[in-house]
Design a protein around this motif. Sequence first.
Motif, mmCIF file in Angstrom:
data_model
loop_
_atom_site.group_PDB
_atom_site.id
_atom_site.type_symbol
_atom_site.label_atom_id
_atom_site.label_comp_id
_atom_site.label_asym_id
_atom_site.label_seq_id
_atom_site.Cartn_x
_atom_site.Cartn_y
_atom_site.Cartn_z
ATOM 1 N N PHE A 43 0.798 -1.247 0.000
ATOM 2 C CA PHE A 43 0.000 0.000 0.000
ATOM 3 C C PHE A 43 0.821 1.283 0.000
ATOM 4 C CE2 PHE A 43 -2.520 -3.247 2.315
ATOM 5 C CZ PHE A 43 -3.486 -3.455 1.359
ATOM 6 N N PHE A 44 1.923 1.279 -0.729
ATOM 7 C CA PHE A 44 2.743 2.495 -0.753
ATOM 8 C C PHE A 44 1.959 3.725 -1.184
ATOM 9 C CE2 PHE A 44 7.131 1.881 0.306
ATOM 10 C CZ PHE A 44 7.235 0.509 0.376
ATOM 11 N N GLU A 45 1.160 3.564 -2.249
ATOM 12 C CA GLU A 45 0.493 4.764 -2.767
ATOM 13 C C GLU A 45 -0.477 5.343 -1.738
ATOM 14 O OE1 GLU A 45 -0.086 2.258 -5.981
ATOM 15 O OE2 GLU A 45 0.293 3.827 -7.477
ATOM 16 N N ALA A 46 -1.003 4.462 -0.873
ATOM 17 C CA ALA A 46 -1.925 4.975 0.147
ATOM 18 C C ALA A 46 -1.164 5.699 1.247
ATOM 19 C CB ALA A 46 -2.746 3.831 0.727
ATOM 20 N N PHE A 47 -0.072 5.110 1.763
ATOM 21 C CA PHE A 47 0.539 5.783 2.911
ATOM 22 C C PHE A 47 1.508 6.895 2.547
ATOM 23 C CE2 PHE A 47 4.445 3.541 2.766
ATOM 24 C CZ PHE A 47 4.240 2.169 2.768
ATOM 25 N N LEU A 48 1.814 7.060 1.252
ATOM 26 C CA LEU A 48 2.609 8.235 0.869
ATOM 27 C C LEU A 48 1.799 9.509 1.061
ATOM 28 C CD1 LEU A 48 4.438 6.988 -2.354
ATOM 29 C CD2 LEU A 48 5.460 7.474 -0.137
ATOM 30 N N CYS A 49 0.460 9.374 1.005
ATOM 31 C CA CYS A 49 -0.386 10.547 1.208
ATOM 32 C C CYS A 49 -0.262 10.989 2.654
ATOM 33 C CB CYS A 49 -1.833 10.225 0.887
ATOM 34 S SG CYS A 49 -2.016 9.948 -0.864
ATOM 35 N N ASP A 50 -0.215 12.296 2.837
ATOM 36 C CA ASP A 50 -0.099 12.874 4.166
ATOM 37 C C ASP A 50 1.333 12.872 4.684
ATOM 38 O OD1 ASP A 50 -2.495 13.848 4.632
ATOM 39 O OD2 ASP A 50 -3.176 12.304 6.043
ATOM 40 N N ARG A 51 2.276 12.372 3.921
ATOM 41 C CA ARG A 51 3.668 12.476 4.354
ATOM 42 C C ARG A 51 4.245 13.768 3.775
ATOM 43 N NH1 ARG A 51 4.768 8.239 8.096
ATOM 44 N NH2 ARG A 51 6.877 9.075 8.021
ATOM 45 N N SER A 52 5.309 14.266 4.409
ATOM 46 C CA SER A 52 6.000 15.436 3.877
ATOM 47 C C SER A 52 6.713 15.037 2.600
ATOM 48 C CB SER A 52 7.061 15.924 4.862
ATOM 49 O OG SER A 52 6.459 16.294 6.049
ATOM 50 N N LEU A 53 6.709 15.920 1.621
ATOM 51 C CA LEU A 53 7.320 15.555 0.344
ATOM 52 C C LEU A 53 8.815 15.287 0.496
ATOM 53 C CD1 LEU A 53 8.949 18.128 -1.300
ATOM 54 C CD2 LEU A 53 6.655 19.064 -1.176
ATOM 55 N N GLU A 54 9.440 15.871 1.508
ATOM 56 C CA GLU A 54 10.874 15.635 1.724
ATOM 57 C C GLU A 54 11.166 14.177 2.088
ATOM 58 O OE1 GLU A 54 9.308 18.415 2.809
ATOM 59 O OE2 GLU A 54 10.413 19.885 1.615
ATOM 60 N N HIS A 339 7.516 25.598 -0.782
ATOM 61 C CA HIS A 339 6.347 24.732 -0.986
ATOM 62 C C HIS A 339 5.282 25.482 -1.766
ATOM 63 C CE1 HIS A 339 7.610 22.197 2.720
ATOM 64 N NE2 HIS A 339 8.108 21.714 1.602
ATOM 65 N N ARG A 340 4.573 24.743 -2.595
ATOM 66 C CA ARG A 340 3.420 25.310 -3.291
ATOM 67 C C ARG A 340 2.515 24.165 -3.695
ATOM 68 N NH1 ARG A 340 5.766 26.649 -9.425
ATOM 69 N NH2 ARG A 340 5.304 24.556 -10.218
ATOM 70 N N THR A 360 0.801 14.739 -6.245
ATOM 71 C CA THR A 360 0.180 16.034 -6.031
ATOM 72 C C THR A 360 0.566 16.456 -4.623
ATOM 73 O OG1 THR A 360 -1.635 15.391 -7.446
ATOM 74 C CG2 THR A 360 -2.008 17.310 -6.048
ATOM 75 N N VAL A 361 0.976 17.713 -4.480
ATOM 76 C CA VAL A 361 1.382 18.213 -3.165
ATOM 77 C C VAL A 361 0.571 19.456 -2.836
ATOM 78 C CG1 VAL A 361 3.724 17.286 -3.302
ATOM 79 C CG2 VAL A 361 3.280 19.585 -4.171
ATOM 80 N N ASP A 362 0.394 19.735 -1.534
ATOM 81 C CA ASP A 362 -0.345 20.934 -1.156
ATOM 82 C C ASP A 362 0.623 22.040 -0.730
ATOM 83 O OD1 ASP A 362 0.403 20.534 1.486
ATOM 84 O OD2 ASP A 362 -1.529 19.704 2.108
ATOM 85 N N ALA A 363 0.075 23.199 -0.394
ATOM 86 C CA ALA A 363 0.908 24.375 -0.126
ATOM 87 C C ALA A 363 1.756 24.215 1.129
ATOM 88 C CB ALA A 363 0.016 25.618 -0.008
ATOM 89 N N THR A 364 1.443 23.201 1.968
ATOM 90 C CA THR A 364 2.255 23.007 3.173
ATOM 91 C C THR A 364 3.330 21.928 2.973
ATOM 92 O OG1 THR A 364 0.857 21.257 4.105
ATOM 93 C CG2 THR A 364 0.211 23.528 4.589
#
Lengths: 431, 261
Positions: A43-54, A339-340, A360-364
Amino acid sequence: MEPARTIQVKVLTRVEGEGALFVRLRNNIIEDVRLQIYEPPRFFEAFLCDRSLEEIPDITARICGICPVAYQMSSVHALEAALGIVISPEIRRLRRLLYCGEWIESHALHMHLLHAPDFLGYESGIAMAQDHKREVARGLRLKKHGNQLLDVLGGRAIHPVNVCVGGFYRAPRREDLTALIPDFEWGLEAAMAATRWVAGFDFPAFRQPCELVAVVHPDEYAMNEGRVTSSAGHSWPVDEYETAFAEEHVAHSTALQSRRVPGGTSYLTGPLARINLSRAQLSPAARRLADEIKFESPCQNPFKAIIARGLELVHAYEVALEILKTYRPPVPSRIPYLHRQGSGCAATEAPRGLLYNRYTVDATGQVTASRIVPPTAQNQRQIEQDLRDHLPGLLHLGDAEVALGCERLVRSYDPCISCSTHFLQLKLERS
Amino acid sequence: MTAKPRLAVFKFASCDGCQLSLLDCEDELLAVAGAVEIVHFAEATSRMEPGPYDIVLVEGSITTPDDAARIQDVRANARFLMTIGACATAGGIQSLRNWADHQEFLQAVYARPEYISSLATSTAIADHVPVDFELRGCPISRQQLLEVLVALIDGRKPQTPGHGVCLDCKRRGSVCITVARGVPCMGPLTQSGCGAICPAFDRGCYGCFGPAPQVQPRSLTGHLLEQGAPPRQLVQLLRNFNGFAPEFRGESERLISQQET
């Protein structure tokens, strides 16, 4: 009606990850061929969500212990596209060098320990070493060079720690890279010798024309950048990848299977696809060697992927040497960014083929969506198609030989099942 | 002379990187293969002998009903069972599902979740069967792997250090990046084994070798919170490759409950 006959190889060996193959025959007619991947989903694609892009390059590396750099490369390039980061030519070269390390390590491993034993009739590279000590020892030394390069550039060979969005946490010192040059000069010659050795193997007569897909770049043999290009005469910028290739979830596999859109047909990625599409851009030594061993163009025999790996091994050594000899530490080692909100994708060439990532990343700076399409998921359907076409030539043999013949064909793709999620078993039913 | 020990390698949910570490012992591989009988190691050989085995290396975590049954069978056939890596010793990165809605995860990744058989949790091997030795790391250190194998062959106790990464940084002469630059670093909580590579590459340790013995995570997180680190960042640092190791798990859950109150 005659009952179906079943032949089973429970665990496909000398591949990365775990899978099975199911074949059902009735009156020597193939009813079904299925590459079964039962690797437990992670489930990588699921738990990558909500992690910091770094954190993403550190986490995606864990998809595969054999090609972590490929996952780091596709993910940082995709995130940089989302953030509008443009890396410097020096960082780009250093990433190319890092990728050379992984190609060397992975190709040397597959050629010597996983694939060559099939041609010479051994259960493993270790068993083969009893009679072919010189070749196996040479292969291990080549493999070690790839790992040494990853050690210097990334801190360690498996799951290196130095890759980050924007570049590298720290540029390696010039003297640490220069120190590798004598080994790599030896390695270039040794890689050529290894390639001549595998080119002399007996190859099953099997020709399989199919659509080949690879990243192609106008100025170089593509690794990190280029257009997604097909042997059928199409090419797409990476951000149109999902318009030309789709994934399907089939019952017998925890990996999603890719297919072309429209048409739903199979295609092949990996060393054979790359060499057939970009042969003219191989390094001079690799190109000369391809001509010397009369490597056909196009090469449509999947068993000959071992030769393609050898030529790419030579290429990776020559490219690495050129970078090692001219290296200047990039300043800065990482491009600063803000970040953007955004979305970005990238495709790079893992040792086993095209690896597509989109985020997809958010502004934070949190990831809100991700998509990862590994090479083996893309090759799955082609592997099944090739088995279907290769099997009729094997059916006069006993069950064990048929099973072995199928396993050998599957191994020639160097499937990386942990990537796609994993577990191969060969089960053959026939009447 | 006694017979060579029979060695087997079994894989559960993992990336294959820890078993690859054995093949990455390029200089020693043929010698190791000469000192033991490698009788089951699917990634490296087509030789697949049934048990019993003298030494079993187990990679990966338990994430499916089939694997929960298979590990029992592996244990029953193993004289000495050693887990290799963060997945096998702590559940791995895939243990992030343990805090999430498993059905939601399934639906996020797979179009047809009914085709997938998987447990709601990813758990360590020791949660299922007795384990004789645990080798930490994501990935494990090949030097440590060799040390344990050689010790087992020689019949002595393996020497693997239990101190924290901090001490390795000092030995290496790396400047402390938390003190000097305020970068959050898991070094004080993390067991030695990697060679303290992250601070040497100008970044914080992310705990890939798991908790060192007798650590007090609270003293580190308290310090980092005082320095202005967002609690969310600390939770993510604790919840990665060894996130479900009891010490890291307890602290990340404590930080979250503290935020909620």
